[in-house]
Design a protein around this motif. Structure first.
Motif, PDB file in Angstrom:
ATOM      1  N   ASP A 235       1.010  -1.365  -0.058  1.00 18.76           N
ATOM      2  CA  ASP A 235      -0.018  -0.024   0.064  1.00 18.76           C
ATOM      3  C   ASP A 235       0.826   1.320  -0.148  1.00 18.76           C
ATOM      4  OD1 ASP A 235      -2.384  -1.254  -0.117  1.00 18.76           O
ATOM      5  OD2 ASP A 235      -2.629  -1.101   2.037  1.00 18.76           O
ATOM      6  N   TYR A 236       1.922   1.198   0.791  1.00 17.79           N
ATOM      7  CA  TYR A 236       2.733   2.368   0.836  1.00 17.79           C
ATOM      8  C   TYR A 236       3.541   2.598  -0.713  1.00 17.79           C
ATOM      9  CZ  TYR A 236       6.837   5.145   1.937  1.00 17.79           C
ATOM     10  OH  TYR A 236       7.671   6.249   1.724  1.00 17.79           O
ATOM     11  N   MET A 237       3.828   1.663  -1.253  1.00 20.90           N
ATOM     12  CA  MET A 237       4.420   1.848  -2.599  1.00 20.90           C
ATOM     13  C   MET A 237       3.401   2.333  -3.622  1.00 20.90           C
ATOM     14  SD  MET A 237       7.610   2.414  -2.137  1.00 20.90           S
ATOM     15  CE  MET A 237       8.190   2.297  -3.892  1.00 20.90           C
ATOM     16  N   ARG A 238       2.086   1.919  -3.624  1.00 24.77           N
ATOM     17  CA  ARG A 238       1.097   2.318  -4.455  1.00 24.77           C
ATOM     18  C   ARG A 238       0.852   3.885  -4.658  1.00 24.77           C
ATOM     19  NH1 ARG A 238      -3.834  -1.731  -5.037  1.00 24.77           N
ATOM     20  NH2 ARG A 238      -4.222  -1.198  -2.912  1.00 24.77           N
ATOM     21  N   SER A 239       1.143   4.249  -3.183  1.00 24.83           N
ATOM     22  CA  SER A 239       0.869   5.853  -3.257  1.00 24.83           C
ATOM     23  C   SER A 239       2.160   6.667  -3.405  1.00 24.83           C
ATOM     24  CB  SER A 239       0.009   6.206  -1.979  1.00 24.83           C
ATOM     25  OG  SER A 239       0.586   5.743  -0.710  1.00 24.83           O
ATOM     26  N   ALA A 240       3.481   6.015  -3.521  1.00 24.24           N
ATOM     27  CA  ALA A 240       4.518   6.559  -3.480  1.00 24.24           C
ATOM     28  C   ALA A 240       4.851   7.287  -4.739  1.00 24.24           C
ATOM     29  CB  ALA A 240       5.758   5.800  -3.123  1.00 24.24           C
ATOM     30  N   PRO A 241       5.566   8.398  -4.689  1.00 25.94           N
ATOM     31  CA  PRO A 241       5.916   8.890  -5.957  1.00 25.94           C
ATOM     32  C   PRO A 241       6.912   7.995  -6.762  1.00 25.94           C
ATOM     33  CG  PRO A 241       7.221   9.930  -4.317  1.00 25.94           C
ATOM     34  CD  PRO A 241       6.385   8.883  -3.547  1.00 25.94           C
ATOM     35  N   ARG A 242       6.840   8.057  -8.155  1.00 32.07           N
ATOM     36  CA  ARG A 242       7.494   7.358  -9.161  1.00 32.07           C
ATOM     37  C   ARG A 242       9.038   7.669  -9.009  1.00 32.07           C
ATOM     38  NH1 ARG A 242       4.925   7.326 -15.171  1.00 32.07           N
ATOM     39  NH2 ARG A 242       2.773   6.177 -14.453  1.00 32.07           N
ATOM     40  N   GLU A 243       9.404   8.635  -8.324  1.00 29.33           N
ATOM     41  CA  GLU A 243      10.881   8.976  -8.067  1.00 29.33           C
ATOM     42  C   GLU A 243      11.432   8.198  -6.974  1.00 29.33           C
ATOM     43  OE1 GLU A 243       8.490  11.225  -8.459  1.00 29.33           O
ATOM     44  OE2 GLU A 243       8.930  12.440 -10.225  1.00 29.33           O
ATOM     45  N   LEU A 244      10.625   7.550  -6.192  1.00 26.56           N
ATOM     46  CA  LEU A 244      10.931   6.609  -5.164  1.00 26.56           C
ATOM     47  C   LEU A 244      10.834   5.169  -5.743  1.00 26.56           C
ATOM     48  CD1 LEU A 244      11.961   6.318  -2.100  1.00 26.56           C
ATOM     49  CD2 LEU A 244       9.644   5.784  -1.788  1.00 26.56           C
ATOM     50  N   SER A 245      12.173   4.549  -5.491  1.00 28.67           N
ATOM     51  CA  SER A 245      12.045   2.904  -5.852  1.00 28.67           C
ATOM     52  C   SER A 245      12.556   2.417  -4.556  1.00 28.67           C
ATOM     53  CB  SER A 245      13.376   2.799  -6.768  1.00 28.67           C
ATOM     54  OG  SER A 245      14.735   2.887  -6.077  1.00 28.67           O
ATOM     55  N   LEU A 246      12.142   0.993  -4.361  1.00 34.35           N
ATOM     56  CA  LEU A 246      12.378   0.650  -3.045  1.00 34.35           C
ATOM     57  C   LEU A 246      12.740  -0.966  -3.332  1.00 34.35           C
ATOM     58  CD1 LEU A 246      12.376   0.960   0.017  1.00 34.35           C
ATOM     59  CD2 LEU A 246      10.218  -0.327  -0.059  1.00 34.35           C
ATOM     60  N   LEU A 247      13.840  -1.467  -2.711  1.00 31.98           N
ATOM     61  CA  LEU A 247      14.480  -3.007  -2.533  1.00 31.98           C
ATOM     62  C   LEU A 247      14.105  -3.201  -1.283  1.00 31.98           C
ATOM     63  CD1 LEU A 247      15.757  -5.525  -3.433  1.00 31.98           C
ATOM     64  CD2 LEU A 247      18.058  -4.132  -3.311  1.00 31.98           C
ATOM     65  N   ALA A 248      13.467  -4.281  -0.919  1.00 37.48           N
ATOM     66  CA  ALA A 248      13.388  -4.639   0.607  1.00 37.48           C
ATOM     67  C   ALA A 248      13.971  -6.180   0.606  1.00 37.48           C
ATOM     68  CB  ALA A 248      11.982  -4.978   0.781  1.00 37.48           C
ATOM     69  N   THR A 249      15.132  -6.347   1.296  1.00 40.42           N
ATOM     70  CA  THR A 249      16.199  -7.290   1.325  1.00 40.42           C
ATOM     71  C   THR A 249      15.827  -8.069   2.599  1.00 40.42           C
ATOM     72  OG1 THR A 249      17.585  -6.573  -0.189  1.00 40.42           O
ATOM     73  CG2 THR A 249      18.170  -8.611   0.936  1.00 40.42           C
ATOM     74  N   VAL A 250      15.409  -9.359   2.723  1.00 39.35           N
ATOM     75  CA  VAL A 250      15.167 -10.251   3.855  1.00 39.35           C
ATOM     76  C   VAL A 250      16.415 -11.152   3.881  1.00 39.35           C
ATOM     77  CG1 VAL A 250      13.731 -11.446   5.272  1.00 39.35           C
ATOM     78  CG2 VAL A 250      12.584  -9.874   3.830  1.00 39.35           C
ATOM     79  N   VAL A 251      17.263 -11.023   5.043  1.00 44.73           N
ATOM     80  CA  VAL A 251      18.380 -11.797   4.888  1.00 44.73           C
ATOM     81  C   VAL A 251      18.909 -12.408   6.294  1.00 44.73           C
ATOM     82  CG1 VAL A 251      19.662  -9.679   4.769  1.00 44.73           C
ATOM     83  CG2 VAL A 251      20.847 -11.571   3.933  1.00 44.73           C
ATOM     84  N   ALA A 252      19.675 -13.412   6.541  1.00 36.70           N
ATOM     85  CA  ALA A 252      20.182 -13.641   7.727  1.00 36.70           C
ATOM     86  C   ALA A 252      21.509 -12.458   7.542  1.00 36.70           C
ATOM     87  CB  ALA A 252      20.718 -15.187   7.746  1.00 36.70           C
ATOM     88  N   ALA A 253      21.514 -11.753   8.385  1.00 35.08           N
ATOM     89  CA  ALA A 253      22.410 -10.741   8.287  1.00 35.08           C
ATOM     90  C   ALA A 253      23.902 -11.033   8.224  1.00 35.08           C
ATOM     91  CB  ALA A 253      22.397  -9.711   9.445  1.00 35.08           C
ATOM     92  N   PRO A 254      24.414 -10.552   6.870  1.00 33.28           N
ATOM     93  CA  PRO A 254      25.964 -11.139   6.658  1.00 33.28           C
ATOM     94  C   PRO A 254      26.685 -10.162   7.506  1.00 33.28           C
ATOM     95  CG  PRO A 254      25.100  -9.608   4.798  1.00 33.28           C
ATOM     96  CD  PRO A 254      23.816 -10.007   5.819  1.00 33.28           C
ATOM     97  N   PRO A 255      27.943 -10.389   7.737  1.00 33.58           N
ATOM     98  CA  PRO A 255      28.847  -9.498   8.934  1.00 33.58           C
ATOM     99  C   PRO A 255      29.322  -8.328   7.862  1.00 33.58           C
ATOM    100  CG  PRO A 255      30.029 -11.551   7.971  1.00 33.58           C
ATOM    101  CD  PRO A 255      28.727 -11.603   7.480  1.00 33.58           C
ATOM    102  N   LEU A 256      28.543  -7.504   7.250  1.00 34.69           N
ATOM    103  CA  LEU A 256      29.003  -6.498   6.564  1.00 34.69           C
ATOM    104  C   LEU A 256      29.202  -5.202   7.890  1.00 34.69           C
ATOM    105  CD1 LEU A 256      26.364  -6.625   3.697  1.00 34.69           C
ATOM    106  CD2 LEU A 256      28.968  -6.865   3.643  1.00 34.69           C
ATOM    107  N   PRO A 257      30.078  -4.245   7.246  1.00 38.38           N
ATOM    108  CA  PRO A 257      30.427  -3.316   8.390  1.00 38.38           C
ATOM    109  C   PRO A 257      29.143  -2.391   8.853  1.00 38.38           C
ATOM    110  CG  PRO A 257      31.611  -3.023   6.215  1.00 38.38           C
ATOM    111  CD  PRO A 257      30.761  -4.269   5.942  1.00 38.38           C
TER     112      PRO A 257
END
Ligand SMILES: Cc1cc2nc3c(=O)[nH]c(=O)nc-3n(C[C@H](O)[C@H](O)[C@H](O)COP(=O)(O)OP(=O)(O)OC[C@H]3O[C@@H](n4cnc5c(N)ncnc54)[C@H](O)[C@@H]3O)c2cc1C
Length: 468
Positions: A235-257
């Motif tokens: 629902d959030y993205m349906r009303s978001a402006p076209r200038e907003l993109s979104l990637l949602a990553t579900v991950v077992a958190a890697p040891p990134l800094p």
């Protein structure tokens, strides 16, 4: 000047061939055979013919026995490894990376070995951009020919929606142009049907102005919040402006800094928004994303486009062993989210491995401005793209990680649309290929284009379409 040796299936290349031939015993072969997916080294090609210009490509196509299929390498990023298929003769375009910009007409012409970083760098010198993918070392060729989705797709469409023309070496060694007026059947098929129809040596793109910085980065939420946030995102993205993109990553958190040590190994949600609109509105938009939960980390800030479009490079560096599956969702439903959560919790536990489920929001230009039949690339009904990615290093772990990818696919397939995006998954076989472009008529149109342009299936190392 290269030295060409007789190899099965190849007659001598003409004297003016300017490239290099690598056979397994040549120094440089192992390096030339490296692909993004480290598994390519297990089963190398027979010979790599590295071309420096379109004339070299014509020479190879004409010199190879027409009964022998050819593999084609652009950026070498395809997880299938088809750009260096076992025992194949590879037409390697990796040195053909020139990109020229006409800033007045806003048209960009790129050789087919260019990487996304080359395209972005050349375009940004003139305050321009072509919508492409999210990893700077992906090749423009394979990405464009499959569709091309990324941080600007909601604003400007897919890469294929911004493709104006291709220069193509055909299966019988001719050079032809494909655009809306010239060979339109080929142009339609190339925009999504991938490497089935010829070897593209140049792409021409429509570019768009993007003169200021954008606002981008990662926002991290802990495991307890993931389901609740994902449920609200559609629902959030349906009303978001076209200038907003979104990637949602579900991950077992890697040891990134950028991830706190206490969440390493636990399930987290990493949101990667990119806002390319008016900077005055950016705070309000990013604040509304932050308000979806209680962020552990917020790294969203003003950045250049070049920095933004390489933010994800660190997550999936080249050379590791990889397995990938994907599909389209109308929306991430409660069932889908529950499946994603349980699959990310149920990964093979080996040190240094990564298992992620990516959800890319479509909508905006890519969904609304271009008809399903405008190109072979399919988009009908797709609200989100899901992609599972497993990365590891030890060959003996292959079975466990492949089994995880297969489980994810089995679980998400019933919740997915029957069409999909061919580039964000490994090849899933002939019946999947028959459905992934949408309705039966679209696949039939592709099979007819294949019969016209490659009736003997010389270009067989790809997500292959049988000639009609
Ligand atoms: C880490 C990572 C991130 C990615 N991110 C994105 C993304 O954000 N958006 C997205 O859309 N995709 C993304 N992809 C998928 C990517 O689009 C595909 O892997 C694509 O095939 C890569 O193109 P390439 O030229 O590098 O591949 P290659 O492996 O060189 O080529 C793949 C296939 O394309 C065909 N091909 C390549 N060049 C030519 C040519 N010149 N003429 C005819 N056929 C050719 C051949 O059949 C070849 O086997 C990503 C992949 C990875 C591994």
């Amino acid at each position: 000047m290269s030295v060409f040796h007789q190899v099965d299936g190849l007659s001598d290349l003409p004297a003016n061939f300017g490239g290099t031939v690598f056979r397994p015993q040549d120094s440089g072969f192992a390096e030339a055979a490296k692909l993004y997916n480290g598994r390519a080294a297990d089963q190398p090609p027979a010979v790599i013919v590295r071309c420096l210009d379109p004339d070299d490509v014509v020479a190879v196509v004409r010199s190879v026995d027409h009964a022998i299929p050819l593999a084609v390498r652009g950026g070498g990023h395809s997880i299938d490894g088809s750009a260096g298929a076992a025992g194949s003769i590879v037409v390697d375009l990796s040195q053909m990376r020139a990109v020229t910009v006409d800033p007045v007409a806003r048209v960009i012409r790129a050789q087919a070995g260019a990487l996304l970083g080359d395209l972005d760098t050349a375009a940004q010198r003139h305050g321009l951009v072509v919508p492409s993918g999210t990893n700077s070392v992906t090749g423009i060729a394979g990405l464009t020919l499959g569709g091309g989705i990324g941080h600007l797709m909601r604003r400007f469409g897919a890469t294929v929606d911004n493709l104006l023309a291709c220069e193509v070496v055909t299966a019988d060694g001719r050079v032809v142009r494909a655009d809306e007026q010239t060979n339109p059947d080929l142009f339609w098929a190339l925009r999504g049907g991938s490497g089935n129809f010829g070897i593209v040596t140049h792409f021409e793109y429509r570019a768009h102005p993007l003169e200021s910085d954008v606002v981008s980065g990662h926002i991290v939420f802990d495991g307890e919040q993931v389901s609740g946030i994902l449920e609200g995102l559609h629902d959030y993205m349906r009303s978001a402006p076209r200038e907003l993109s979104l990637l949602a990553t579900v991950v077992a958190a890697p040891p990134l800094p950028f991830l706190p040590a206490e969440v390493h190994g636990t399930t987290v949600l990493i949101m990667t928004p990119v806002y390319s609109g008016d900077l005055e509105n950016a705070d309000e938009i990013i604040d509304s994303l932050l308000a979806l939960g209680r962020p552990l980390v917020n790294l969203v800030t003003r950045r250049s486009w070049i920095e933004t479009n390489s933010l994800l490079d660190a997550m999936a560096p080249p050379g590791r062993r990889v397995s990938q599956r994907g599909g389209y969702l109308a929306a991430p439903t409660k069932d889908t989210i529950a499946t994603v959560m349980s699959d990310v919790a149920d990964t093979p536990r080996h040190a240094g491995t990564m298992h992620a489920l990516n959800l890319y929001a479509m909508g905006g230009a890519i969904s609304e401005d271009f008809a399903e039949d405008s190109a072979a690339f399919s988009r009908q009904g797709a609200g989100w793209i899901w992609e599972s990615l497993a990365l590891w290093d030890a060959r003996e772990e292959d079975d466990g990680h492949d089994a995880w990818s297969n489980r994810v696919y089995d679980h998400l397939k019933p919740l997915s649309l029957s069409n999909g995006y061919i580039n964000l998954t490994q090849d899933l076989g002939p019946s999947w290929r028959g459905r992934v472009y949408g309705d039966v008529a679209k696949y039939q149109r592709l099979a007819e284009a294949k019969r016209t342009w490659d009736p003997t299936n010389r270009f067989a190392y790809n997500k292959n379409i049988e000639p009609a």
